[in-house]
Design a protein around this motif. Structure first.
Motif, PDB file in Angstrom:
ATOM      1  N   ALA A  72      -3.014  -3.511   8.344  1.00  0.00           N
ATOM      2  CA  ALA A  72      -1.625  -3.347   7.897  1.00  0.00           C
ATOM      3  C   ALA A  72      -1.528  -2.595   6.576  1.00  0.00           C
ATOM      4  O   ALA A  72      -0.419  -2.255   6.154  1.00  0.00           O
ATOM      5  N   ASN A  73      -2.657  -2.331   5.933  1.00  0.00           N
ATOM      6  CA  ASN A  73      -2.663  -1.733   4.597  1.00  0.00           C
ATOM      7  C   ASN A  73      -3.350  -0.377   4.542  1.00  0.00           C
ATOM      8  O   ASN A  73      -2.880   0.534   3.848  1.00  0.00           O
ATOM      9  N   ALA A  76      -1.362   2.935   4.997  1.00  0.00           N
ATOM     10  CA  ALA A  76      -0.437   3.222   3.896  1.00  0.00           C
ATOM     11  C   ALA A  76      -1.186   3.717   2.664  1.00  0.00           C
ATOM     12  O   ALA A  76      -0.788   4.698   2.029  1.00  0.00           O
ATOM     13  N   TRP A  77      -2.273   3.043   2.318  1.00  0.00           N
ATOM     14  CA  TRP A  77      -3.026   3.428   1.112  1.00  0.00           C
ATOM     15  C   TRP A  77      -3.766   4.741   1.316  1.00  0.00           C
ATOM     16  O   TRP A  77      -4.032   5.461   0.361  1.00  0.00           O
ATOM     17  N   HIS A 284      -1.817  -8.861   5.985  1.00  0.00           N
ATOM     18  CA  HIS A 284      -0.784  -8.386   6.916  1.00  0.00           C
ATOM     19  C   HIS A 284       0.499  -9.204   6.825  1.00  0.00           C
ATOM     20  O   HIS A 284       1.583  -8.671   7.053  1.00  0.00           O
ATOM     21  N   GLY A 287       2.210  -7.568   4.120  1.00  0.00           N
ATOM     22  CA  GLY A 287       1.786  -6.178   4.150  1.00  0.00           C
ATOM     23  C   GLY A 287       2.693  -5.227   3.387  1.00  0.00           C
ATOM     24  O   GLY A 287       2.224  -4.428   2.571  1.00  0.00           O
ATOM     25  N   ARG A 288       3.987  -5.294   3.619  1.00  0.00           N
ATOM     26  CA  ARG A 288       4.889  -4.341   2.964  1.00  0.00           C
ATOM     27  C   ARG A 288       4.880  -4.509   1.453  1.00  0.00           C
ATOM     28  O   ARG A 288       4.810  -3.523   0.701  1.00  0.00           O
ATOM     29  N   GLN A 289       4.938  -5.763   0.992  1.00  0.00           N
ATOM     30  CA  GLN A 289       4.922  -5.992  -0.457  1.00  0.00           C
ATOM     31  C   GLN A 289       3.610  -5.531  -1.074  1.00  0.00           C
ATOM     32  O   GLN A 289       3.596  -4.880  -2.117  1.00  0.00           O
ATOM     33  N   ASN A 291       1.444  -3.335   0.094  1.00  0.00           N
ATOM     34  CA  ASN A 291       1.289  -1.881   0.155  1.00  0.00           C
ATOM     35  C   ASN A 291       2.020  -1.203  -0.989  1.00  0.00           C
ATOM     36  O   ASN A 291       1.480  -0.305  -1.644  1.00  0.00           O
ATOM     37  N   GLU A 292       3.235  -1.654  -1.257  1.00  0.00           N
ATOM     38  CA  GLU A 292       4.012  -1.024  -2.321  1.00  0.00           C
ATOM     39  C   GLU A 292       3.468  -1.401  -3.702  1.00  0.00           C
ATOM     40  O   GLU A 292       3.356  -0.548  -4.596  1.00  0.00           O
ATOM     41  N   ARG A 295       0.187   0.572  -4.202  1.00  0.00           N
ATOM     42  CA  ARG A 295       0.442   2.013  -4.382  1.00  0.00           C
ATOM     43  C   ARG A 295       1.030   2.298  -5.759  1.00  0.00           C
ATOM     44  O   ARG A 295       0.633   3.256  -6.425  1.00  0.00           O
TER      45      ARG A 295
END
Length: 300
Positions: A72-73, A76-77, A284, A287-289, A291-292, A295
Motif C-alpha cells: 500500500a506504500n 506511492a513512495w 496498509h 496507508g493514505r496517512q 504515504n502522505e 512523502r
C-alpha cells in the motif's frame, strides 16, 4: 482391478507461503525488480521499485513479516524515490541465510546492512522500518554513530522513519505478550487470525495480506536479534532527521505515552500518532496517512 489414481501431494507450507507472498507482491503493480543480493550472511531478497537514479529509500519489515507487506506504500513512495524493500535474512520471505550461520548480534545486523547497501551501490539512504524493522533501523543508525565509517563513500543514514517502533523507547505490555504466546509457541493460521482479530479490534485487514500472515505460520524462522533499549545518552548521538509515527490503538504499547517518551529523547524528531489504528498491518490500514506523512518528510 484398477488401482485408484494416486492423490497429488498437498503443497508444502513453504510453497503456500511463497504463493501468498507473490500474490501480495503483484499488488505493487508493474515495474518491480526482484533482486537477490549476496552477502556473507546469506542472500537477501530486495524488491525494488522506482527510478534507479532517484534517492534511495530502504524499507525494513516487522518480525515475521516480509517486504511484500509494503504493497500500500511502495508505489506511492516510488514516485519520488527508489524503493528498496528488504526481506530479513532468517525471517519469512525470499531471503536465505548462509549455511551454518545466523545473524545473532546487533554488530552482525549492521554488517549485513552495510554489505547490502554497498552491493546496491547506495550512499545516502533514508531508512524506514515498521515494528521490529524500526528497531533494526534505529540500531543501525546508533551503530553508525558509534563507529563512523572511515570511507567517506560508505553508506550513510540521511533520514530515519520509524513506524510504530517496538523495543526502541519502551517494552511490550505484558497483556500483549500473554495474548501472543500461544501463537508464538505453536503457530497456526487459526491462531494468527485470532490474534490479529484481537490486536486490530476487528480491523478490516486486506485479505491478501491476511492470507500471507496465516501462511507464514507454517514457515520456520530463526530467532531474531534482540537487545536492550537504547539509552537517552545514545539517542542524543543521532543527528539525522527523524519521523516517528505511532499507531494510536496499538496493543503492544500505549502509543500516546510512547510518543511523549520518544519526543523527550529525540526532540529533533517529528512525532505523529495516527488514531484508531492497530500495530499489525499498520502500513496498509493507515496507508493514505503514512504515504502522505512520509512523502512530506522526505521532501524536506
Amino acid at each position: 482391478m484398477h488401482e485408484p489414481p494416486a492423490l497429488p501431494e498437498p503443497p508444502s507450507p513453504q510453497a503456500l507461503f511463497l504463493d501468498a507472498y507473490d500474490a501480495l507482491l503483484d499488488r505493487w503493480g508493474p515495474g518491480v525488480e526482484r533482486l537477490d543480493i549476496p552477502t556473507s550472511h546469506g542472500t537477501t531478497r530486495v524488491n525494488a521499485l522506482g527510478p534507479r537514479t532517484a534517492p534511495p529509500l530502504l524499507l525494513l519489515p516487522g518480525g515475521g513479516d516480509s517486504s511484500a507487506s509494503w504493497f500500500a506504500n511502495a508505489p506511492a513512495w516510488a514516485e519520488t524515490h527508489r524503493v528498496l524493500a528488504v526481506d530479513l535474512v532468517g525471517d519469512t520471505g525470499r531471503s536465505t541465510p548462509a549455511d551454518g550461520r545466523r545473524i545473532a548480534t546487533v554488530a552482525q545486523l549492521a554488517d549485513w546492512l552495510v554489505q547490502l547497501l554497498e552491493a546496491l551501490d547506495v550512499r545516502d539512504i533514508t531508512l524506514a522500518g515498521h515494528s521490529y524493522g524500526a528497531w533494526i533501523a534505529l540500531q543501525y543508525a546508533l551503530h553508525q554513530a558509534r563507529n563512523p565509517p572511515g570511507d567517506p563513500a560508505a553508506p550513510r543514514v540521511e533520514r530515519l522513519v520509524l513506524l510504530d517502533p517496538t523495543g526502541c523507547f519502551a517494552g511490550y505490555r505484558p497483556a500483549y505478550l500473554l495474548r501472543a504466546l500461544p501463537m508464538l509457541l505453536a503457530p497456526s493460521p487459526a491462531r494468527v487470525r485470532s490474534f490479529l482479530r484481537w490486536e486490530g479490534g476487528g480491523a478490516a485487514y486486506d485479505p491478501d495480506w491476511l492470507a500471507l500472515q496465516e501462511a507464514a505460520a507454517g514457515v520456520r524462522t530463526a530467532r531474531p536479534v534482540t537487545g536492550p533499549r537504547p539509552t537517552a545518552a545514545a539517542l542524543r548521538t543521532l543527528d539525522a532527521p527523524m519521523a516517528l509515527v505511532f499507531a494510536g490503538a496499538a496493543r503492544p504499547h500505549d502509543a500516546h505515552k510512547l510518543a511523549r517518551t520518544a519526543a523527550r529523547a529525540l526532540p529533533q524528531a517529528e512525532t505523529t500518532v495516527v488514531p484508531g489504528c492497530g500495530h499489525h498491518g499498520f502500513q496498509h490500514l493507515a496507508g493514505r496517512q503514512l504515504n502522505e506523512l512520509v512523502r512530506e518528510f522526505m521532501r524536506k
